[in-house]
Design an enzyme around this catalytic site. Structure first.
Site, PDB file in Angstrom:
ATOM      1  CE  LYS A  95       1.164   4.900   8.414  1.00  0.00           C
ATOM      2  NZ  LYS A  95       1.279   4.269   7.075  1.00  0.00           N
TER       3      LYS A  95
ATOM      4  CE1 TYR B 133      -3.726   2.534   0.710  1.00  0.00           C
ATOM      5  CE2 TYR B 133      -2.278   3.333   2.504  1.00  0.00           C
ATOM      6  CZ  TYR B 133      -3.481   3.542   1.526  1.00  0.00           C
ATOM      7  OH  TYR B 133      -4.285   4.510   1.616  1.00  0.00           O
TER       8      TYR B 133
ATOM      9  CG  ASP C 213       5.853   3.683   0.935  1.00  0.00           C
ATOM     10  OD1 ASP C 213       6.031   4.402   1.701  1.00  0.00           O
ATOM     11  OD2 ASP C 213       4.513   3.448   0.393  1.00  0.00           O
TER      12      ASP C 213
HETATM   13  C1  LIG Z   1       0.453   4.633   5.828  1.00  0.00           C
HETATM   14  C2  LIG Z   1       1.295   4.370   4.625  1.00  0.00           C
HETATM   15  C3  LIG Z   1       1.093   5.215   3.476  1.00  0.00           C
HETATM   16  C4  LIG Z   1       0.075   6.465   3.231  1.00  0.00           C
HETATM   17  O1  LIG Z   1       0.163   7.663   4.176  1.00  0.00           O
HETATM   18  P1  LIG Z   1      -1.128   8.396   4.682  1.00  0.00           P
HETATM   19  O2  LIG Z   1      -0.228   9.530   5.528  1.00  0.00           O
HETATM   20  O3  LIG Z   1      -2.070   7.614   5.234  1.00  0.00           O
HETATM   21  O4  LIG Z   1      -1.342   8.795   3.190  1.00  0.00           O
HETATM   22  C5  LIG Z   1       1.777   5.063   2.350  1.00  0.00           C
HETATM   23  N1  LIG Z   1       2.901   4.152   2.339  1.00  0.00           N
HETATM   24  C6  LIG Z   1       2.881   3.237   3.410  1.00  0.00           C
HETATM   25  C7  LIG Z   1       3.802   2.048   3.129  1.00  0.00           C
HETATM   26  C8  LIG Z   1       2.196   3.507   4.471  1.00  0.00           C
HETATM   27  O5  LIG Z   1       2.296   2.714   5.596  1.00  0.00           O
END
Ligand SMILES: *Cc1c(COP(=O)(O)O)cnc(C)c1O
Length: 443
Positions: free
Chosen positions: A269, A146, A241
């Site tokens: 995060k 994701y 990511d």
């Molecule tokens: C949480 C997450 C996102 C998206 O971040 P948001 O701040 O919710 O838009 C993208 N990539 C990874 C790996 C994530 O865990």
């Protein structure tokens, strides 16, 4: 042991009158596990307290950011000071450079860093940049990873989408989804054959180097290095990511653990310490294409917001060993050891009932699958038993342990979790696993 949740039930009904599904992010609705999501009144340390007064040991940690625990005094005090100076200027501040510098020190591959407000924005911008830089249109992602909810990446996206059984969202045009290629995670052979066929059209490969959005799934030995080698061979950019795993699996992120240097990295995060911050960055020669240094447009009214920068700076300083800051020399070592202690305790309880589960851990991230087979990609993750997870989840919640309400989500340890929290969690799991054993028997 029954938990009251009348207030939350009422709040949820009321919220649904004004907010789609009553929540501002789908997985919060408990759609996969059923029941009423506790509405949270406040949080401190390892605990969250709901509006019915129930207290839970929290292993969600706002889905990763709260690595120091909730309402950590140094963070809240810095925020209280910062708020008095005004909350947003739309003009540059010293704080933005300070956070960018910290990120660069901890993740040297991020030579230039651009702050944004969410992980979604970070990956969206990184893709635009990769397409502009390479002059190619196709993006390759892995099934079950994701990367946020923008059109190009909302394809076979795991996590909330997997939980709700939405493989590809309606509203994403075929013309956009068609430029997104998907390959199974950990399958280098399939990746090789896609590159052999279309390698010249691929602008970038984007990957969670430690995948946390199909449950926690680790990369196989040598896999990330092979992905790096292939992207280089075909002139595609490699985007890590690390929105979730950055500052979670290790201080330098997954790239430091696996010794693989991406061209671009996305963060989020933890770097916001609980405020809305994300970032993308990487090679200087690529990042200099971003406006106003270059022609690739990307902007944000609240990007680099002073409150958000403040929370991020204090958090990164506290978790790192950078001189001149409050020293936490063993921060990651301790956090990882604590996470291991919990996982081993849970595993021992599960073994008493002869449950065959898959336990995964990476730094302060952990997860378990109710499956007797190894889980190394989305297909194998999907084979785990949803009913067993729901039984486990609700039994834990009833006993005051708050886990992510989906099998396809990782859990997070914080520095605030105490030995007592861990012992209580393991004790609760004995009861929860007994119920899971009954569930299997009844099946
Ligand atoms: C949480 C997450 C996102 C998206 O971040 P948001 O701040 O919710 O838009 C993208 N990539 C990874 C790996 C994530 O865990």
């Amino acid at each position: 042991m029954s938990v009251k949740h009348e207030q939350s039930a009422r709040a949820f009904r009321e919220a649904k009158n004004f907010i789609p599904g009553g929540v501002n992010s789908p997985v919060r609705s408990f759609g996969a596990v059923g029941g009423v999501p506790p509405f949270i009144a406040r949080a401190a340390g390892s605990k969250i307290i709901d509006i019915d007064g129930n207290e839970y040991i929290d292993y969600v940690g706002s889905w990763g950011p709260m690595i120091l625990g909730h309402a950590y005094p140094a963070v809240t005090e810095a925020l209280q000071q910062a708020v008095l100076n005004g909350t947003s200027y739309g003009a540059p501040t010293l704080l933005e450079t300070e956070l960018a510098k910290l990120i660069n020190e901890l993740m040297p591959s991020m030579e230039l860093v651009r702050m944004v407000n969410s992980g979604t924005e970070a990956t969206m911008s990184a893709l635009r940049l990769a397409r502009a830089f390479t002059g190619r249109n196709k993006i390759l992602k892995f099934v079950g990873c994701y990367h946020g909810h923008h059109d190009s990446l909302l394809v076979k996206a795991g996590s909330g989408a997997a939980t709700l059984g939405i493989p590809n969202s309606p509203g994403v045009p075929d013309s956009i989804a068609g430029n997104t290629l998907t390959v199974a995670y950990n399958d280098i052979t399939e990746l090789r054959s896609v590159f052999a066929e279309m390698g010249q059209d691929i602008a970038a490969v984007i990957i969670e180097p430690v995948a946390g959005n199909m449950g926690l799934v680790l990369p196989k030995q040598g896999y990330l290095g092979a992905v790096r080698q292939l992207t280089e061979q075909y002139g595609a950019l490699l985007i890590f990511d690390e929105v979730m795993c950055g500052f979670r699996v290790a201080l330098g992120g997954a790239q430091s653990v696996y010794g693989v240097k991406p061209d671009l990295t996305c963060l989020g995060k933890v770097i916001g310490g609980g405020l809305p911050v994300a970032a993308y960055g990487g090679r200087r020669d690529i990042m200099e294409h971003i406006a106003p240094a270059g022609a690739v447009y990307q902007a944000g009214t609240l990007s680099g917001n002073p409150l958000a920068m403040t929370a991020g700076i204090v958090t990164l300083k506290l978790i790192s060993q950078i001189p001149e800051t409050p020293r936490q020399p063993d921060f990651f070592h301790k956090l990882t050891a604590k996470t291991k202690q919990l996982c081993q305790g849970l595993q021992a309880q599960a073994a008493k009932f002869e449950l065959k589960l898959q336990f995964h851990q990476a730094g302060s991230m952990f997860g378990l699958f109710f499956s007797d087979k190894a889980v190394d990609d989305y297909d194998s993750a999907k084979q785990s038993d949803a009913g067993a997870f729901n039984t486990y989840f609700h039994a834990m919640l009833e006993q005051g342990v708050y886990l992510a309400p989906s099998q396809f989500e990782a859990s997070f340890m914080s520095a605030a979790h105490t030995d007592e929290d861990i012992a209580a969690t393991i004790a609760a799991s004995a009861i929860a696993f007994a119920r899971v054993a009954d569930y299997y028997k009844a099946k």
